[in-house]
Scaffold this motif. Sequence first.
Motif, PDB file in Angstrom:
ATOM      1  N   MET A  32       0.870  -1.215  -0.019  1.00  0.00           N
ATOM      2  CA  MET A  32      -0.022   0.035  -0.211  1.00  0.00           C
ATOM      3  C   MET A  32       0.837   1.152   0.041  1.00  0.00           C
ATOM      4  O   MET A  32       0.481   2.323   0.416  1.00  0.00           O
ATOM      5  CB  MET A  32      -1.086  -0.098   1.203  1.00  0.00           C
ATOM      6  CG  MET A  32      -1.964  -0.898   1.176  1.00  0.00           C
ATOM      7  SD  MET A  32      -3.268  -0.598  -0.442  1.00  0.00           S
ATOM      8  CE  MET A  32      -3.856   0.904  -0.022  1.00  0.00           C
ATOM      9  N   GLY A  33       1.834   1.375  -0.765  1.00  0.00           N
ATOM     10  CA  GLY A  33       2.894   2.257  -0.841  1.00  0.00           C
ATOM     11  C   GLY A  33       3.657   2.476   0.359  1.00  0.00           C
ATOM     12  O   GLY A  33       4.592   3.420   0.343  1.00  0.00           O
ATOM     13  N   THR A  34       3.672   1.747   1.346  1.00  0.00           N
ATOM     14  CA  THR A  34       4.692   1.864   2.768  1.00  0.00           C
ATOM     15  C   THR A  34       5.914   1.674   2.154  1.00  0.00           C
ATOM     16  O   THR A  34       6.942   2.214   3.192  1.00  0.00           O
ATOM     17  CB  THR A  34       4.192   0.980   3.900  1.00  0.00           C
ATOM     18  OG1 THR A  34       3.955  -0.151   3.392  1.00  0.00           O
ATOM     19  CG2 THR A  34       2.621   1.521   4.168  1.00  0.00           C
ATOM     20  N   VAL A  35       6.267   1.068   1.109  1.00  0.00           N
ATOM     21  CA  VAL A  35       7.834   1.065   0.829  1.00  0.00           C
ATOM     22  C   VAL A  35       8.327   2.441   0.515  1.00  0.00           C
ATOM     23  O   VAL A  35       9.549   2.405   0.654  1.00  0.00           O
ATOM     24  CB  VAL A  35       7.664  -0.093  -0.602  1.00  0.00           C
ATOM     25  CG1 VAL A  35       7.699  -1.469  -0.257  1.00  0.00           C
ATOM     26  CG2 VAL A  35       6.972   0.814  -1.744  1.00  0.00           C
ATOM     27  N   PHE A  36       7.508   3.276   0.420  1.00  0.00           N
ATOM     28  CA  PHE A  36       8.226   4.746   0.250  1.00  0.00           C
ATOM     29  C   PHE A  36       8.549   5.338   1.542  1.00  0.00           C
ATOM     30  O   PHE A  36       9.264   6.262   1.663  1.00  0.00           O
ATOM     31  CB  PHE A  36       7.247   5.252  -0.584  1.00  0.00           C
ATOM     32  CG  PHE A  36       6.516   4.969  -1.857  1.00  0.00           C
ATOM     33  CD1 PHE A  36       7.533   4.273  -2.639  1.00  0.00           C
ATOM     34  CD2 PHE A  36       5.356   5.047  -2.166  1.00  0.00           C
ATOM     35  CE1 PHE A  36       7.030   3.835  -3.901  1.00  0.00           C
ATOM     36  CE2 PHE A  36       4.815   4.443  -3.441  1.00  0.00           C
ATOM     37  CZ  PHE A  36       5.804   3.952  -4.329  1.00  0.00           C
TER      38      PHE A  36
END
Length: 267
Positions: A167-171
Amino acid sequence: MSSLVTIDDPADGRLADYVQLREVNLRRLLEEEHGLFIAEGDKVIRRAAEAGYEPRSFLLAPRWLDSLADVLERWPTTPVYVVTEELAEQVTGFHVHRGALASYRRRPPAELEELLGGQRIAIFDDIVDHTNVGAGFRAAAAMGVDAVLITPTCADPFYRRSIKVSMGTVFQVPWTRLTSWPEPLQVLKDHGFTVAALALTDNSITLDALTARHDEKLALIFGTEGHGLKPHVLDQSDLTVKIPMAPGVDSLNVASAAAVTFYATRP
């Protein structure tokens, strides 16, 4: 707003960043060559923008132009390719979730020493399933892990599937790919980290016993889905740790094990 370009030909060369998104080997070569990653879905597109990544282009169905207008306005010269959802499927090779994609530029990887200032580091070793990598990063972000290291053979956290599952938390979580393994474990030890490998061995301590130690700095290693951590990695670790299971259950999925461990070891 960014430059709107309506495209009705799936073979249009301007859509090259989005071709065959399910072909992992093809995508790996293309994304490495051009230094890009693909964000899928409006939330992930927005989170990549909020994290400061620079877009190469957007590929959107018309219904997303208004809701993503604030994101598009930040880069007025970046092309926005407006396509039907059917054409997007032809180009990408699958039904695009909600008809929203963006191609972003990658950043140079961080140096290992830049990531050693926190209390907890996660290491994902040879985890080849992109879903598990994405879920592991999501757990790391949710539980306040300071950084993630991935070994040379680990799947790409910025592959489309990994990003989507996270959910984009890799950013949000600082990370880097190690260039060798397991030699960097000595660097972690030199910086005061206790290296704890999650593995079932004869001398494994329980997760509760690990938390009772109150180690000031922890580096937690999680191994590949099938065979776990290799002996030479265990030999370089300070201790091995297991999560006690109910009778008849051998282990958890690696991403689930990471989430449990991150929660239990939170400061």
